[in-house]
Design a protein around this motif. Structure first.
Motif, PDB file in Angstrom:
ATOM      1  N   ILE A 158      37.927  76.960 -61.576  1.00  0.00           N
ATOM      2  CA  ILE A 158      39.063  77.820 -61.208  1.00  0.00           C
ATOM      3  C   ILE A 158      40.372  77.301 -61.790  1.00  0.00           C
ATOM      4  O   ILE A 158      41.422  77.887 -61.564  1.00  0.00           O
ATOM      5  CB  ILE A 158      39.230  78.010 -59.673  1.00  0.00           C
ATOM      6  N   ASP A 159      40.311  76.201 -62.549  1.00  0.00           N
ATOM      7  CA  ASP A 159      41.574  75.734 -63.138  1.00  0.00           C
ATOM      8  C   ASP A 159      42.098  76.744 -64.146  1.00  0.00           C
ATOM      9  O   ASP A 159      43.297  76.955 -64.262  1.00  0.00           O
ATOM     10  CB  ASP A 159      41.485  74.305 -63.708  1.00  0.00           C
ATOM     11  N   TYR A 160      41.189  77.419 -64.845  1.00  0.00           N
ATOM     12  CA  TYR A 160      41.643  78.416 -65.817  1.00  0.00           C
ATOM     13  C   TYR A 160      41.906  79.778 -65.174  1.00  0.00           C
ATOM     14  O   TYR A 160      42.202  80.749 -65.850  1.00  0.00           O
ATOM     15  CB  TYR A 160      40.640  78.538 -66.983  1.00  0.00           C
ATOM     16  N   GLY A 210      40.066  74.063 -68.875  1.00  0.00           N
ATOM     17  CA  GLY A 210      41.326  74.216 -68.153  1.00  0.00           C
ATOM     18  C   GLY A 210      42.121  72.913 -68.198  1.00  0.00           C
ATOM     19  O   GLY A 210      41.830  72.026 -69.002  1.00  0.00           O
ATOM     20  N   ILE A 211      43.106  72.816 -67.325  1.00  0.00           N
ATOM     21  CA  ILE A 211      44.047  71.683 -67.377  1.00  0.00           C
ATOM     22  C   ILE A 211      43.694  70.570 -66.388  1.00  0.00           C
ATOM     23  O   ILE A 211      44.316  69.521 -66.350  1.00  0.00           O
ATOM     24  CB  ILE A 211      45.486  72.207 -67.114  1.00  0.00           C
ATOM     25  N   MET A 212      42.647  70.783 -65.560  1.00  0.00           N
ATOM     26  CA  MET A 212      42.381  69.829 -64.484  1.00  0.00           C
ATOM     27  C   MET A 212      42.057  68.422 -64.981  1.00  0.00           C
ATOM     28  O   MET A 212      42.643  67.444 -64.504  1.00  0.00           O
ATOM     29  CB  MET A 212      41.219  70.315 -63.617  1.00  0.00           C
ATOM     30  N   ASP A 213      41.109  68.308 -65.893  1.00  0.00           N
ATOM     31  CA  ASP A 213      40.592  66.984 -66.245  1.00  0.00           C
ATOM     32  C   ASP A 213      41.682  66.077 -66.804  1.00  0.00           C
ATOM     33  O   ASP A 213      41.771  64.898 -66.457  1.00  0.00           O
ATOM     34  CB  ASP A 213      39.459  67.119 -67.267  1.00  0.00           C
ATOM     35  N   GLN A 214      42.497  66.634 -67.675  1.00  0.00           N
ATOM     36  CA  GLN A 214      43.564  65.838 -68.275  1.00  0.00           C
ATOM     37  C   GLN A 214      44.614  65.482 -67.226  1.00  0.00           C
ATOM     38  O   GLN A 214      45.129  64.363 -67.198  1.00  0.00           O
ATOM     39  CB  GLN A 214      44.212  66.607 -69.434  1.00  0.00           C
ATOM     40  N   ASP A 265      48.048  72.444 -58.498  1.00  0.00           N
ATOM     41  CA  ASP A 265      48.223  73.882 -58.647  1.00  0.00           C
ATOM     42  C   ASP A 265      48.191  74.166 -60.151  1.00  0.00           C
ATOM     43  O   ASP A 265      49.124  73.800 -60.873  1.00  0.00           O
ATOM     44  CB  ASP A 265      49.583  74.271 -58.036  1.00  0.00           C
ATOM     45  N   CYS A 266      47.117  74.791 -60.597  1.00  0.00           N
ATOM     46  CA  CYS A 266      46.941  74.962 -62.045  1.00  0.00           C
ATOM     47  C   CYS A 266      47.857  76.032 -62.624  1.00  0.00           C
ATOM     48  O   CYS A 266      47.915  76.217 -63.838  1.00  0.00           O
ATOM     49  CB  CYS A 266      45.483  75.264 -62.363  1.00  0.00           C
ATOM     50  N   ARG A 267      48.592  76.756 -61.769  1.00  0.00           N
ATOM     51  CA  ARG A 267      49.523  77.762 -62.277  1.00  0.00           C
ATOM     52  C   ARG A 267      50.800  77.108 -62.789  1.00  0.00           C
ATOM     53  O   ARG A 267      51.277  77.404 -63.858  1.00  0.00           O
ATOM     54  CB  ARG A 267      49.856  78.778 -61.185  1.00  0.00           C
ATOM     55  N   ASP A 268      51.344  76.162 -62.002  1.00  0.00           N
ATOM     56  CA  ASP A 268      52.605  75.541 -62.445  1.00  0.00           C
ATOM     57  C   ASP A 268      52.493  74.024 -62.591  1.00  0.00           C
ATOM     58  O   ASP A 268      53.491  73.348 -62.843  1.00  0.00           O
ATOM     59  CB  ASP A 268      53.741  75.896 -61.474  1.00  0.00           C
ATOM     60  N   ARG A 319      35.017  82.339 -68.396  1.00  0.00           N
ATOM     61  CA  ARG A 319      36.468  82.441 -68.424  1.00  0.00           C
ATOM     62  C   ARG A 319      36.871  83.880 -68.773  1.00  0.00           C
ATOM     63  O   ARG A 319      37.751  84.471 -68.143  1.00  0.00           O
ATOM     64  CB  ARG A 319      37.015  81.454 -69.460  1.00  0.00           C
ATOM     65  N   GLY A 320      36.161  84.439 -69.736  1.00  0.00           N
ATOM     66  CA  GLY A 320      36.412  85.824 -70.148  1.00  0.00           C
ATOM     67  C   GLY A 320      36.130  86.820 -69.021  1.00  0.00           C
ATOM     68  O   GLY A 320      36.885  87.774 -68.819  1.00  0.00           O
TER      69      GLY A 320
END
Ligand code: ADP
Ligand code: MG
Length: 372
Positions: free
Chosen positions: A28-30, A158-162, A177-180, A217-218
């Motif tokens: 759900i990070d993306y 998505g951005i979580m792992d990094q 919060d992966c949005r901001d 993701r799509g």
């Protein structure tokens, strides 16, 4: 093997970054979701030295320390290399223009769903940030390392792992919060409650640089476009009433995203109240949703989670992208050894590879550990 023995001199900088487990909030990070990972004690260390030319030389202890050569001029998405594309992508994303010698030694198991890829990217990013005095913040580094993996390696993660590899804090999970990219540290002391989080590496490796991830993701993006709301803004009632606009697959993918985001927020409350029985139930809910709605589990992950649960776990679930990799199980300390035995036994009986077991309490994020 060391930087010295391969390149014949000492590095300018040494940095390390951890792998992670994600307690809850998968896939759900993306989708603008919330995730709740923590950094583990296994880390990837990188040693880097600046060169006077444009050459880039790379070696990894996990790849026989063979030297791979490239150059700054050759850095573009789709460039040559296998594992080398992760560090090359970071050099490209950070806009470094000097030649480099780089030696990697990773203690995060590769391809086990513990994010050795982010550990590698973030160790390189933190080292370069220091070496070139780039003054990039952790949030900026998270975005740039994600860009490296998305655009250079070709993996639409998505951005979580990094983020967690860069921002982890000992003794805490990170509500992200992966949005901001805003974060909140959530204290988590399992030992004080006589609990342990067992990590089960199923040793089933199904590569993630494939269509399955991009396709899901799509599906979520298509559902969001048709319903006019991101998975984050959508609630279950709205999803149900918009069901006729979606294909069956899009509906199930969206149902995972919507319910998983809710489970993360409930889990934060449960942790704050030390209600570990509820944490366990939420882990089970997450696994079922990933298995049945998102279809990213596999027989090995299901067997690990089910066996843990039928032998006293408070809850268990697959973590990471899926199709293999690792599962986690929340256990009473006294049950850990017997659960490991039962899982190993069940795997043998099913004809699967022997699983490997790890455990880690929340550790700290990436840092420079040595510099000239
Ligand atoms: P995960 O991130 O869950 O471990 P990925 O498939 O995303 O799984 O990333 C694993 C890949 O990252 C490896 O196949 C390899 O290409 C690269 N990698 C990670 N750590 C190292 C390392 N120490 N040395 C060489 N390659 C590495
Ligand atoms: Mg990865």
């Amino acid at each position: 093997m060391s930087f010295q023995s391969i390149f014949g001199s000492d590095p300018d900088v040494v940095a390390a970054a951890p792998g992670r487990i994600n307690l809850i909030g998968e896939h759900i990070d993306y989708s603008d979701g919330f995730v709740l990972p923590f950094a583990i004690s296994s880390r990837t260390t990188v040693a880097i030295k600046k060169r006077n030319d444009q050459k880039i030389r790379l070696a990894s202890a996990q790849r026989h320390s063979t030297i791979f050569e490239s150059s700054i001029g050759q850095l573009h998405p789709g460039a040559e290399g296998k594992w080398e594309r992760y560090p090359l992508g970071v050099i490209w994303a950070l806009g470094v223009k000097d030649g480099l010698d780089i030696f990697v030694d990773g203690r995060v198991p590769l391809g086990a769903g513990l994010s050795s890829s982010a550990a590698l990217e973030c160790s390189v990013a933190v080292a370069l940030n220091h070496l070139f005095d780039l003054k990039l913040t952790n949030t900026e580094l998270a975005k740039l390392t994600q860009k490296a993996e998305n655009d250079f390696v070709g993996m639409p993660c998505g951005i979580m792992d990094q983020s967690i590899s860069l921002m982890g804090q000992a003794g805490h999970a990170l509500l992200l919060d992966c949005r901001d990219l805003s974060t909140k540290l959530i204290p988590i002391d399992l030992a004080a409650s006589d609990l342990e989080l067992l990590i089960i590496d199923t040793q089933a490796h199904h590569s993630l640089v494939d269509g399955g991830y991009a396709e899901r993701r799509g599906n979520c993006e298509a559902a969001a476009a048709k319903l006019g709301k991101s998975m984050r803004e959508l609630n279950l009632a709205e999803l149900e009433s918009g069901k006729s606009k979606l294909t069956e697959v899009e509906y199930r993918r969206a149902r995972h995203a919507v319910t998983e985001i809710a489970r993360v927020l409930e889990c934060v409350k449960a942790l704050e109240e030390k209600d570990f029985a509820l944490v366990g139930k939420l882990l089970n809910g997450s696994h079922q949703s990933l298995r049945d709605d998102y279809n990213v589990s596999c027989p090995e992950l299901d067997l690990a989670a089910d066996t843990a649960n039928s032998n006293g776990a408070l809850g268990a679930r697959m973590i990471g992208g899926g199709y293999g990799g690792s599962a986690i199980a929340l256990l009473k300390k006294e049950d850990v050894d017997s659960v490991k035995g039962k899982i190993a036994e069940a795997f043998t009986k099913a004809g699967f590879r022997n699983p490997r077991f790890f455990s880690s309490s929340p550790a700290s994020g990436a840092s420079v550990i040595e510099c000239k």
